[in-house]
Scaffold this motif. Structure first.
Motif, PDB file in Angstrom:
ATOM      1  N   PHE A 118     139.899  75.860   6.289  1.00  0.00           N
ATOM      2  CA  PHE A 118     139.604  74.433   6.421  1.00  0.00           C
ATOM      3  C   PHE A 118     139.515  73.643   6.821  1.00  0.00           C
ATOM      4  O   PHE A 118     140.370  74.369   8.183  1.00  0.00           O
ATOM      5  N   ALA A 119     139.438  72.543   7.121  1.00  0.00           N
ATOM      6  CA  ALA A 119     138.679  71.473   8.315  1.00  0.00           C
ATOM      7  C   ALA A 119     140.060  69.828   7.352  1.00  0.00           C
ATOM      8  O   ALA A 119     140.462  69.890   6.169  1.00  0.00           O
ATOM      9  N   GLY A 120     141.306  70.321   8.361  1.00  0.00           N
ATOM     10  CA  GLY A 120     142.713  69.955   7.847  1.00  0.00           C
ATOM     11  C   GLY A 120     143.382  68.670   9.075  1.00  0.00           C
ATOM     12  O   GLY A 120     142.657  68.527  10.136  1.00  0.00           O
ATOM     13  N   ALA A 121     144.274  68.107   8.315  1.00  0.00           N
ATOM     14  CA  ALA A 121     144.799  67.458   9.440  1.00  0.00           C
ATOM     15  C   ALA A 121     146.730  67.691   9.444  1.00  0.00           C
ATOM     16  O   ALA A 121     147.240  68.348   8.206  1.00  0.00           O
ATOM     17  N   ASN A 122     147.484  67.703  10.342  1.00  0.00           N
ATOM     18  CA  ASN A 122     148.789  67.637  10.723  1.00  0.00           C
ATOM     19  C   ASN A 122     149.670  66.942  10.298  1.00  0.00           C
ATOM     20  O   ASN A 122     149.541  65.406  10.819  1.00  0.00           O
ATOM     21  N   ILE A 123     150.290  66.816   8.705  1.00  0.00           N
ATOM     22  CA  ILE A 123     149.919  66.291   7.820  1.00  0.00           C
ATOM     23  C   ILE A 123     152.285  66.026   8.414  1.00  0.00           C
ATOM     24  O   ILE A 123     152.910  65.353   8.006  1.00  0.00           O
ATOM     25  N   GLU A 124     152.567  67.279   8.876  1.00  0.00           N
ATOM     26  CA  GLU A 124     154.278  66.977   9.229  1.00  0.00           C
ATOM     27  C   GLU A 124     154.041  68.349   9.805  1.00  0.00           C
ATOM     28  O   GLU A 124     153.249  69.098  10.851  1.00  0.00           O
ATOM     29  N   HIS A 125     154.940  68.467  10.881  1.00  0.00           N
ATOM     30  CA  HIS A 125     156.066  68.992  11.666  1.00  0.00           C
ATOM     31  C   HIS A 125     154.833  70.874  11.033  1.00  0.00           C
ATOM     32  O   HIS A 125     156.135  71.489  10.274  1.00  0.00           O
ATOM     33  N   GLY A 126     153.935  71.463  11.975  1.00  0.00           N
ATOM     34  CA  GLY A 126     153.896  73.171  11.519  1.00  0.00           C
ATOM     35  C   GLY A 126     153.612  73.478   9.880  1.00  0.00           C
ATOM     36  O   GLY A 126     153.294  74.572   9.354  1.00  0.00           O
ATOM     37  N   ILE A 127     152.671  71.769   9.632  1.00  0.00           N
ATOM     38  CA  ILE A 127     151.958  71.673   8.000  1.00  0.00           C
ATOM     39  C   ILE A 127     150.555  70.727   8.321  1.00  0.00           C
ATOM     40  O   ILE A 127     150.388  69.743   8.674  1.00  0.00           O
ATOM     41  N   TRP A 128     149.665  71.911   7.543  1.00  0.00           N
ATOM     42  CA  TRP A 128     148.346  70.664   7.982  1.00  0.00           C
ATOM     43  C   TRP A 128     147.865  71.347   6.266  1.00  0.00           C
ATOM     44  O   TRP A 128     148.240  72.133   5.621  1.00  0.00           O
ATOM     45  N   GLU A 129     147.211  69.642   6.208  1.00  0.00           N
ATOM     46  CA  GLU A 129     146.757  69.910   4.451  1.00  0.00           C
ATOM     47  C   GLU A 129     145.183  69.193   5.167  1.00  0.00           C
ATOM     48  O   GLU A 129     145.406  68.810   5.844  1.00  0.00           O
ATOM     49  N   GLU A 130     144.390  70.112   3.784  1.00  0.00           N
ATOM     50  CA  GLU A 130     143.013  70.060   3.946  1.00  0.00           C
ATOM     51  C   GLU A 130     142.247  68.892   3.652  1.00  0.00           C
ATOM     52  O   GLU A 130     143.562  67.907   2.753  1.00  0.00           O
ATOM     53  N   ARG A 131     141.659  67.388   4.496  1.00  0.00           N
ATOM     54  CA  ARG A 131     141.180  66.648   4.287  1.00  0.00           C
ATOM     55  C   ARG A 131     139.651  66.297   3.899  1.00  0.00           C
ATOM     56  O   ARG A 131     139.180  65.660   3.658  1.00  0.00           O
ATOM     57  N   CYS A 132     138.954  67.715   4.282  1.00  0.00           N
ATOM     58  CA  CYS A 132     137.707  67.281   4.680  1.00  0.00           C
ATOM     59  C   CYS A 132     137.069  68.754   4.223  1.00  0.00           C
ATOM     60  O   CYS A 132     137.218  69.723   4.492  1.00  0.00           O
ATOM     61  N   MET A 133     136.042  68.941   3.200  1.00  0.00           N
ATOM     62  CA  MET A 133     134.761  69.898   3.129  1.00  0.00           C
ATOM     63  C   MET A 133     134.148  70.253   3.932  1.00  0.00           C
ATOM     64  O   MET A 133     133.052  71.038   3.257  1.00  0.00           O
ATOM     65  N   LEU A 134     133.621  69.485   4.688  1.00  0.00           N
ATOM     66  CA  LEU A 134     132.266  69.203   5.716  1.00  0.00           C
ATOM     67  C   LEU A 134     130.506  69.189   5.217  1.00  0.00           C
ATOM     68  O   LEU A 134     129.793  70.005   4.840  1.00  0.00           O
ATOM     69  N   CYS A 135     130.802  67.688   3.870  1.00  0.00           N
ATOM     70  CA  CYS A 135     130.023  68.118   3.225  1.00  0.00           C
ATOM     71  C   CYS A 135     129.107  67.312   3.352  1.00  0.00           C
ATOM     72  O   CYS A 135     127.655  67.797   3.103  1.00  0.00           O
ATOM     73  N   GLY A 136     129.066  67.106   4.573  1.00  0.00           N
ATOM     74  CA  GLY A 136     127.324  66.409   5.442  1.00  0.00           C
ATOM     75  C   GLY A 136     127.180  64.821   4.551  1.00  0.00           C
ATOM     76  O   GLY A 136     126.341  64.893   4.692  1.00  0.00           O
ATOM     77  N   ASP A 137     128.296  64.237   3.339  1.00  0.00           N
ATOM     78  CA  ASP A 137     127.565  62.844   3.125  1.00  0.00           C
ATOM     79  C   ASP A 137     128.790  62.353   2.671  1.00  0.00           C
ATOM     80  O   ASP A 137     129.319  61.962   1.366  1.00  0.00           O
ATOM     81  N   CYS A 138     129.433  61.996   3.785  1.00  0.00           N
ATOM     82  CA  CYS A 138     130.732  61.215   3.668  1.00  0.00           C
ATOM     83  C   CYS A 138     130.539  59.943   2.950  1.00  0.00           C
ATOM     84  O   CYS A 138     129.679  58.814   3.257  1.00  0.00           O
ATOM     85  N   ILE A 139     131.447  59.501   2.237  1.00  0.00           N
ATOM     86  CA  ILE A 139     131.809  58.744   0.945  1.00  0.00           C
ATOM     87  C   ILE A 139     132.241  57.957   1.366  1.00  0.00           C
ATOM     88  O   ILE A 139     133.140  57.364   0.611  1.00  0.00           O
ATOM     89  N   LEU A 140     133.861  57.745   2.637  1.00  0.00           N
ATOM     90  CA  LEU A 140     134.930  57.226   2.522  1.00  0.00           C
ATOM     91  C   LEU A 140     135.006  55.742   3.001  1.00  0.00           C
ATOM     92  O   LEU A 140     135.967  55.062   2.517  1.00  0.00           O
ATOM     93  N   ALA A 141     133.826  55.159   3.627  1.00  0.00           N
ATOM     94  CA  ALA A 141     133.472  53.799   3.584  1.00  0.00           C
ATOM     95  C   ALA A 141     133.999  52.857   2.463  1.00  0.00           C
ATOM     96  O   ALA A 141     134.008  51.718   2.010  1.00  0.00           O
ATOM     97  N   LYS A 142     133.494  54.475   1.064  1.00  0.00           N
ATOM     98  CA  LYS A 142     133.236  52.968  -0.757  1.00  0.00           C
ATOM     99  C   LYS A 142     135.036  53.284  -1.181  1.00  0.00           C
ATOM    100  O   LYS A 142     135.286  53.269  -2.244  1.00  0.00           O
ATOM    101  N   THR A 143     135.441  54.425  -0.681  1.00  0.00           N
ATOM    102  CA  THR A 143     136.961  55.492  -1.308  1.00  0.00           C
ATOM    103  C   THR A 143     137.605  55.093  -0.409  1.00  0.00           C
ATOM    104  O   THR A 143     139.231  55.185  -0.594  1.00  0.00           O
ATOM    105  N   GLY A 144     137.658  53.643   0.594  1.00  0.00           N
ATOM    106  CA  GLY A 144     139.114  53.703   1.010  1.00  0.00           C
ATOM    107  C   GLY A 144     140.060  54.817   1.673  1.00  0.00           C
ATOM    108  O   GLY A 144     140.626  54.651   2.571  1.00  0.00           O
TER     109      GLY A 144
END
Length: 224
Positions: A118-144
């Motif tokens: 997946f596409a993710g972010a490093n939330i802690e040392h050695g731990i990555w968590e999914e943050r985006c599924m690459l949907c091509g239609d981002c709505i983050l401006a409306k969901t904080g």
């Protein structure tokens, strides 16, 4: 960034069982950051396969090399001098790198050394968590800035489900309800009015569009 995990050694070994000369190609990009396919991992995999084949009395000629990326022709071209006589390459880049490398060197067998997850972010040392599924239609401006598609177990677009209790997900009590997170974020930003806007169903054609997506850079901000 793209997150991947090394395949089991036995699976990789099976995919190169008929190979005589192998190159393990590491990638200095995302998989180096998530500690799964950089120079160190490529060298370890090379040594592990070499040892395994010796123990099986099936010696193999194997080496490794790592460049910055395997999804950019500038860097992929650098592998060429290491491919003399090589019949198989184990790419420990993400799935994009495996495919791009095989397109550039079609006469060589390329096998993946990793499972791209997946596409993710490093939330802690050695731990990555999914943050985006690459949907091509981002709505983050409306969901904080919090994606309900990936953070909500049900990918609900307009508010929490009836099973969400005490800010926790109905499906997995160990994770927070995405819409509780969105509400809290928008409240902190004094933007709760955004929750009154009903988001339309996702247009999933933007994520696939009938085949591989392509992006062509244009200077959209250059005013005439």
């Amino acid at each position: 960034m793209i997150v991947a995990k090394m395949k089991p050694l036995d699976e990789i070994s099976e995919s190169i069982k008929n190979a005589k000369k192998v190159l393990v190609a590491g990638c200095g990009g995302c998989v180096t950051v998530c500690l799964s396919g950089g120079q160190k991992e490529a060298e370890i995999l090379s040594h592990s396969i070499n040892l395994k084949r010796k123990l099986e009395n099936k010696p193999i000629e194997i080496s490794s090399v790592t460049f910055e990326r395997q999804c950019d022709k500038e860097y992929v071209d650098r592998f060429k001098e290491y491919l003399d006589g090589v019949d198989t390459v184990i790419s420990v880049a993400c799935g994009v790198g495996v495919q791009y490398m095989s397109e550039q060197y079609p006469d060589i067998i390329f096998v993946p050394g990793q499972n791209t997850t997946f596409a993710g972010a490093n939330i802690e040392h050695g731990i990555w968590e999914e943050r985006c599924m690459l949907c091509g239609d981002c709505i983050l401006a409306k969901t904080g800035g919090i994606c309900p598609i990936i953070r909500c177990s049900k990918s609900i677009l307009n508010g929490p489900c009836g099973g969400s209790q005490d800010g926790k997900c109905e499906i997995n009590k160990d994770i927070p309800c995405a819409w509780q997170l969105i509400y809290d974020r928008l409240k902190m930003q004094n933007r709760l009015e955004l929750l009154t806007e009903v988001l339309p169903p996702k247009d999933w054609s933007k994520s696939r569009d009938g085949g591989p997506r392509k992006y062509i850079w244009e200077d959209n901000y250059n005013e005439s």
